[in-house]
Design an enzyme around this catalytic site. Structure first.
Site, short mmCIF file in Angstrom:
data_model
loop_
_atom_site.label_atom_id
_atom_site.label_comp_id
_atom_site.label_asym_id
_atom_site.label_seq_id
_atom_site.Cartn_x
_atom_site.Cartn_y
_atom_site.Cartn_z
N ASP A 96 0.84 -1.13 0.32
CA ASP A 96 0.11 0.13 -0.02
C ASP A 96 0.76 1.11 0.22
O ASP A 96 0.22 2.46 0.47
CB ASP A 96 -0.73 -0.29 1.47
N GLU A 118 0.41 -8.92 -0.94
CA GLU A 118 -0.74 -8.75 0.22
C GLU A 118 -1.99 -7.76 0.19
O GLU A 118 -2.41 -6.22 0.16
CB GLU A 118 -0.32 -7.74 1.19
N GLU A 132 -2.22 4.92 3.14
CA GLU A 132 -2.14 3.81 2.73
C GLU A 132 -3.57 2.71 2.08
O GLU A 132 -3.56 2.08 1.10
CB GLU A 132 -0.82 2.87 3.82
N HIS A 207 5.79 5.38 13.79
CA HIS A 207 6.24 6.37 12.24
C HIS A 207 5.14 6.48 11.87
O HIS A 207 5.74 7.74 10.64
CB HIS A 207 7.51 5.70 11.05
N ARG A 209 2.31 8.34 9.18
CA ARG A 209 2.14 9.88 8.89
C ARG A 209 0.95 10.01 9.18
O ARG A 209 0.93 11.79 9.60
CB ARG A 209 1.78 9.77 7.40
N HIS A 240 12.65 5.34 13.23
CA HIS A 240 12.11 5.73 11.29
C HIS A 240 13.16 6.88 11.36
O HIS A 240 13.61 7.70 12.29
CB HIS A 240 11.02 5.35 11.25
C1 UD1 Z 1 6.56 4.86 3.80
C2 UD1 Z 1 5.42 4.34 2.99
C3 UD1 Z 1 4.40 3.25 3.80
C4 UD1 Z 1 5.32 2.34 5.05
C5 UD1 Z 1 6.46 3.11 5.28
C6 UD1 Z 1 7.71 2.38 5.62
C7 UD1 Z 1 3.88 5.64 1.41
C8 UD1 Z 1 2.55 6.46 1.40
N1 UD1 Z 1 3.96 5.64 2.77
O1 UD1 Z 1 6.26 5.98 4.68
O2 UD1 Z 1 3.16 3.18 3.84
O3 UD1 Z 1 4.40 2.26 6.85
O4 UD1 Z 1 6.81 3.53 4.15
O5 UD1 Z 1 8.24 2.68 6.44
O6 UD1 Z 1 4.91 4.87 0.63
N2 UD1 Z 1 14.18 7.98 4.99
C9 UD1 Z 1 15.47 8.00 4.71
N3 UD1 Z 1 16.05 6.87 4.83
C10 UD1 Z 1 15.41 5.39 4.50
C11 UD1 Z 1 13.76 6.00 4.25
C12 UD1 Z 1 13.62 7.34 5.17
O7 UD1 Z 1 16.13 9.09 5.22
O8 UD1 Z 1 15.51 4.78 3.99
C13 UD1 Z 1 14.06 9.58 5.85
C14 UD1 Z 1 13.76 10.13 4.38
O9 UD1 Z 1 14.06 11.61 4.81
C15 UD1 Z 1 12.50 10.20 3.68
C16 UD1 Z 1 11.63 9.69 4.66
O10 UD1 Z 1 12.12 9.17 5.66
O11 UD1 Z 1 11.80 11.88 2.68
C17 UD1 Z 1 10.17 9.21 4.71
O12 UD1 Z 1 9.87 8.52 3.74
P1 UD1 Z 1 8.91 8.07 2.85
O13 UD1 Z 1 9.09 7.01 2.15
O14 UD1 Z 1 7.94 9.25 2.36
O15 UD1 Z 1 7.47 7.91 4.74
P2 UD1 Z 1 7.41 6.91 5.59
O16 UD1 Z 1 6.78 7.05 6.36
O17 UD1 Z 1 8.66 5.91 5.55
N1 UDP Z 2 11.26 -3.10 10.75
C1 UDP Z 2 12.40 -3.43 11.02
N2 UDP Z 2 13.81 -2.60 11.55
C2 UDP Z 2 12.87 -1.25 12.38
C3 UDP Z 2 12.48 -1.15 13.28
C4 UDP Z 2 11.31 -2.28 11.93
O1 UDP Z 2 13.73 -4.35 10.37
O2 UDP Z 2 14.13 -0.66 12.59
C5 UDP Z 2 11.02 -4.25 10.38
C6 UDP Z 2 9.55 -5.00 10.88
O3 UDP Z 2 10.11 -5.82 11.22
C7 UDP Z 2 8.49 -4.82 9.78
C8 UDP Z 2 8.69 -4.12 9.21
O4 UDP Z 2 9.65 -3.46 9.45
O5 UDP Z 2 8.69 -6.55 9.45
C9 UDP Z 2 7.44 -2.86 9.32
O6 UDP Z 2 8.06 -1.76 8.41
P1 UDP Z 2 7.02 -0.66 9.14
O7 UDP Z 2 6.94 -0.24 10.55
O8 UDP Z 2 8.12 0.73 8.67
O9 UDP Z 2 5.76 -0.63 8.19
P2 UDP Z 2 4.70 -0.62 8.11
O10 UDP Z 2 4.95 -2.32 8.37
O11 UDP Z 2 3.71 -0.27 8.51
O12 UDP Z 2 4.48 -0.59 7.23
#
Ligand code: UD1
Ligand code: UDP
Length: 379
Positions: A96, A118, A132, A207, A209, A240
């Site tokens: 999602d 999924e 999502e 984490h 939104r 995160h």
């Molecule tokens: C996204 C997904 C959410 C998922 C989550 C998992 C969407 C809309 N949301 O949200 O469904 O649950 O990922 O974690 O797609 N960043 C880094 N390094 C990384 C990852 C993230 O620096 O490896 C920082 C960046 O500044 C980035 C911010 O995190 O801009 C947000 O990442 P983003 O993918 O936009 O949103 P998530 O909250 O992670």
């Molecule tokens: N996870 C991880 N390291 C972390 C936090 C979460 O590997 O520091 C794993 C967790 O076990 C799960 C997945 O990441 O498999 C969940 O990710 P997240 O919470 O970012 O997203 P969501 O499941 O809500 O989409």
């Protein structure tokens, strides 16, 4: 030979898609290709390394503080040339995220069939989880093959009268745990310093939104008060990398002797951490599926969940995002052994570790490479 292109971009998608990629690679009649969007960069790369998956294409789209429109636009334009070059017979997307929706739309624009892994999770509230819920509804409309983890997920898709074929497969996250859960030391040095024998450890993540702002402030205030009230408990929170989350977590929780804030953990460490913990508090989707399989009670830091199966089984409770209720429920689990025992039972409503096999079988059947579709996953 039929060519299957898996597209994913975030950490949770990668944890749930990598075991499937490895399964597809074992199928003689299928050629498996991988395109990562790198919506997440470091957090994605850690998972690829854990599973030994090397992408064939990498769109490398991540930017700090990216907006949803940034993600959608970059994936849509970036994926076009990849689809032209790879010429897949099927495009697989997961879950999602922004990557999921945009990749499915791109495949549709290229007249390519989409398989949704999924599929069918719903809260029926378009604003939560945001964005999502609507992402996955839209992908349900675009996809022709729907891999629903549970029978309830299939019912959700039937209620929406999606086109194509629905398979009930179990969730691939349970397959992933066969790679990750073991008794070896942690890779993260700070975790090896935690006394899991003599202290009760709460594994926490937060984490989402829709929790940005006041809900997240409430959650962190409750955790702070919990840590102060229970000095014999250690809270471990891998934060995160989102700058919004980093700022809020550090301002509320830094400096407490029994709260350990770490970098995001690799999947092996995260799963081992949960396995060795007393309790899990989270707004994550994946953790709600993993912790019940490990027999760990979960308090969900959200107002709703698209994963009601473990709530029905009694091992997950919706704590909401109010300070007082989170504190009350967590305190109860730390002080009332009977209440704790009621929740601490291993249940597996999300899968039996065979989801990847069923999905690969379903794809082979779809292409006429197998006579029968896979039998559905049942609890
Ligand atoms: C996204 C997904 C959410 C998922 C989550 C998992 C969407 C809309 N949301 O949200 O469904 O649950 O990922 O974690 O797609 N960043 C880094 N390094 C990384 C990852 C993230 O620096 O490896 C920082 C960046 O500044 C980035 C911010 O995190 O801009 C947000 O990442 P983003 O993918 O936009 O949103 P998530 O909250 O992670
Ligand atoms: N996870 C991880 N390291 C972390 C936090 C979460 O590997 O520091 C794993 C967790 O076990 C799960 C997945 O990441 O498999 C969940 O990710 P997240 O919470 O970012 O997203 P969501 O499941 O809500 O989409």
């Amino acid at each position: 030979m039929k060519r299957v292109l898996s597209v994913f971009g975030t950490r949770p998608e990668a944890i749930k898609m990598c075991p499937l990629v490895l399964e597809l690679e074992r199928r003689a009649g299928l050629e498996s290709l991988v395109c990562v969007t790198a919506q997440h960069r470091e957090m994605l790369d850690g998972v690829l390394k854990t599973f030994g998956v090397t992408p064939d294409f990498d769109l490398n789209i991540m930017s700090e503080g990216q907006t949803l429109s940034d993600i959608t636009a970059k994936v849509l334009t970036g994926l076009g040339p990849v689809l032209d070059a790879a010429k897949p017979d099927l495009v697989l997307v997961h879950g999602d995220t922004g990557t999921t929706f945009s990749a499915a739309l791109s495949a549709f624009y290229h007249h390519l069939p989409v398989g949704h892994v999924e599929a069918g999770l719903r809260t029926w509230d378009r604003w939560s989880p945001y964005p999502e819920e609507l992402n996955r509804c839209l992908v349900g409309r675009l996809a022709e093959l729907h891999f629903a983890p549970t029978a309830r997920n299939r019912e959700n898709l039937e209620r929406e009268a999606v086109e194509g074929t629905i398979f009930v497969t179990g969730n691939t996250v349970i397959d992933a745990m066969a790679y990750t859960v073991n008794d070896r030391p942690f890779g993260c040095a700070a975790l090896n310093g935690v006394d899991f024998q003599n202290r009760r450890v709460i594994a926490m993540t937060c984490h989402r939104r829709e929790n940005y702002g006041e809900p997240m402030e409430n959650i962190f205030t409750a955790v702070r008060e919990l840590a102060l009230a229970f000095p014999g408990v250690t809270v471990v929170y891998p934060v995160h990398l989102s700058p919004v989350v980093q700022r809020a977590a550090r301002s509320h929780l830094e400096g407490l002797p029994n709260v350990l804030l770490t970098e995001p953990l690799d999947a092996m460490d995260m799963h081992r951490l949960m396995d060795r913990s007393y309790l899990v508090m989270t707004d994550s989707g994946g953790l709600q599926e993993e912790a019940p399989a490990l027999g760990k009670p979960v308090l969900v830091l959200r107002r709703e969940t698209e994963r009601p199966e473990a709530v029905a089984a009694g091992t997950v409770k919706l704590a909401g995002t109010g300070r007082a209720e989170i504190l009350r429920l967590a305190s109860e689990l730390l002080t009332d052994p009977a209440e704790y025992e009621k929740m601490a039972r291993a249940v597996n409503p999300y899968g039996d570790g065979q989801a990847c096999r069923r999905i690969a079988d379903a794809i082979e059947w779809h292409f006429g490479l197998r006579t029968d579709p896979p039998a559905p996953f049942t609890v």
